[in-house]
Design an enzyme around this catalytic site. Structure first.
Site, PDB file in Angstrom:
ATOM      1  N   CYS A 160      42.627  37.648  38.765  1.00  0.00           N
ATOM      2  CA  CYS A 160      41.251  37.606  39.252  1.00  0.00           C
ATOM      3  C   CYS A 160      40.976  38.747  40.230  1.00  0.00           C
ATOM      4  O   CYS A 160      41.037  38.574  41.441  1.00  0.00           O
ATOM      5  CB  CYS A 160      40.930  36.272  39.905  1.00  0.00           C
ATOM      6  SG  CYS A 160      39.168  36.117  40.314  1.00  0.00           S
ATOM      7  N   CYS A 352      34.492  36.487  36.059  1.00  0.00           N
ATOM      8  CA  CYS A 352      34.906  36.438  37.458  1.00  0.00           C
ATOM      9  C   CYS A 352      33.805  35.764  38.256  1.00  0.00           C
ATOM     10  O   CYS A 352      32.730  36.336  38.435  1.00  0.00           O
ATOM     11  CB  CYS A 352      35.151  37.846  37.978  1.00  0.00           C
ATOM     12  SG  CYS A 352      35.825  37.881  39.652  1.00  0.00           S
TER      13      CYS A 352
END
Length: 415
Positions: A160, A352
């Site tokens: 991430c 995201c």
């Protein structure tokens, strides 16, 4: 315990559990085993919220045995190597396990040798990371009394890629809410040249940066950390740009620039696990060498890989895994039933969830070509433009996604 399975999965993380669950629930396959040494399965996407004091760490953890699907054998051991010519995986203490088909999804590993000094400093004192100890991160943010708050990341791929920004935005909000924002200089030093690769998302994030008065230092490549003296050392390219300069204390050492910090948050430098990097399954960069659309190995046709360890050019997120699993499940099932691959193709989708404030979030969804690809289902939540900050996206992040994860994704449902 048998030493041969029709389908052998390495890794009890999101990719491994979802693959086994869908194979069982949707394709009714049962001769499946998962190699996973850990006792606990974590929902890591919530760790940023834990680090900001708005989510309970205990709620991110469940016993591994409770999430491994029924009808799946759990080999609680560590994979140590491969012999793909003989369809064999070596383990730490369970001997050799053979398979007809192999799915490699052990996630990634941390290699602190890539940033000397960071391994000694991380999760101690004023150095923290939501990747490794989100509870310590919250203590650091909560107890911070002012000075330079440095947020940074290594040059390696990381889980991430937006998380170092997310915790920065939340920390800034916390300090503002505590009435101490005027005592803090927030600096984000990144090796990238832009704040985010999707134009629509970058526009919104730059507005957030302006609102929060954050200093962006692009082209900063973290090379080492001096924990005792609280200095992060960087090398940067000639094209380095700076946005919204802050007068924070710096010094030089040859071609390196050191930023003095009063607190430091970073992600750990990340690589494929050693047993993958040293194997014939790896590409030149150490990741599992798969076709980016089929996720089938480029040389061994009965081997697949997904998740963080797969050598595909997209962000390493749980959202990517959510779209990769159905492709692997379909291909495996068709190979078993018809000895040919299916037609499903992975387009590089990843997302995201960029939390920008307590109660605000932007959702970046994109493919291999960095096209902004918002989910049409968001309109059911009355969200017209997910590239803009929205309270309902915060609700999605904090409440809906964890529920979907534990109760649907890990149970074999496609969501």
């Amino acid at each position: 315990m048998p030493n041969h399975y029709q389908i052998l999965i390495i890794g009890g993380g999101t990719g491994g559990i979802m693959t086994a669950a869908q194979l069982i629930k949707q394709k009714e396959l049962t001769d499946i085993a998962i190699i996973e040494p850990a006792d606990t399965h974590y929902y890591q996407p919530a760790w940023t919220l834990v680090g900001a004091g708005t989510y309970n760490y205990a709620r991110t953890a469940r016993p591994m045995g409770s999430v491994i699907p029924g009808k799946t054998a759990w080999i609680q051991d560590r994979a140590t190597g491969f012999d793909p010519e003989n369809n064999t995986v070596h383990t730490g203490s369970s001997g050799d396990i053979t398979y007809d088909y192999l799915v490699v999804a052990p996630g990634l590993a941390y290699d602190f040798s890539l940033v000397p000094g960071l391994g000694d400093a991380i999760d101690k004192g004023v150095v923290c990371s939501v990747y490794t100890d989100p509870e310590h991160t919250w203590r650091v943010i909560k107890n911070f009394q002012g000075g330079t708050a440095l947020f940074t990341q290594p040059t390696t791929p990381i889980k991430c890629g937006g998380a170092p920004q997310k915790i920065m935005y939340l920390a800034e909000s916390h300090w503002a809410n505590e009435g101490m924002r005027d005592r803090v200089e927030v600096v984000f030093a990144t090796s990238g040249t832009i704040i985010f690769g999707i134009k629509q998302i970058a526009k919104t994030l730059m507005e957030v940066v302006d609102r929060k008065d954050i200093n962006l230092r692009f082209g900063y490549q973290l090379t080492r950390v001096d924990g005792p003296n609280r200095i992060a050392w960087y090398r940067f390219a000639d094209h380095m740009k700076e946005y919204n300069h802050k007068d924070v204390r710096t010094e030089t050492d040859g071609d390196l620039t050191g930023i003095h910090y009063d607190m430091l948050h970073t992600a750990p430098p990340s690589v494929a696990p050693a047993f993958v990097r040293s194997s014939s399954l790896a590409n030149a960069k150490g990741w599992v060498d798969v076709d980016k659309h089929t996720l089938q190995h480029t040389r061994y046709t009965n081997v697949f890989s997904l998740g963080d360890v797969a050598g595909v050019p997209t962000a390493k997120t749980g959202a990517a895994i959510r779209k990769q699993v159905p492709v692997i499940v379909d291909n495996l099932h068709r190979l078993i039933q018809h000895e040919r691959m299916g037609n499903m193709s992975y387009n590089g989708y990843s997302s995201c969830p960029l939390v920008t404030d307590y109660g605000q979030m932007v959702l970046a969804e994109f493919d291999y070509d960095n096209n902004f690809t918002p989910d049409p289902k968001l309109k059911q939540m009355l969200i017209k433009d997910s590239s803009k900050e929205h309270f309902r996206l915060w609700l999605l992040k904090k409440y809906m996604l964890p529920y979907m994860y534990w109760n649907q994704m890990l149970k074999g449902q496609e969501v």
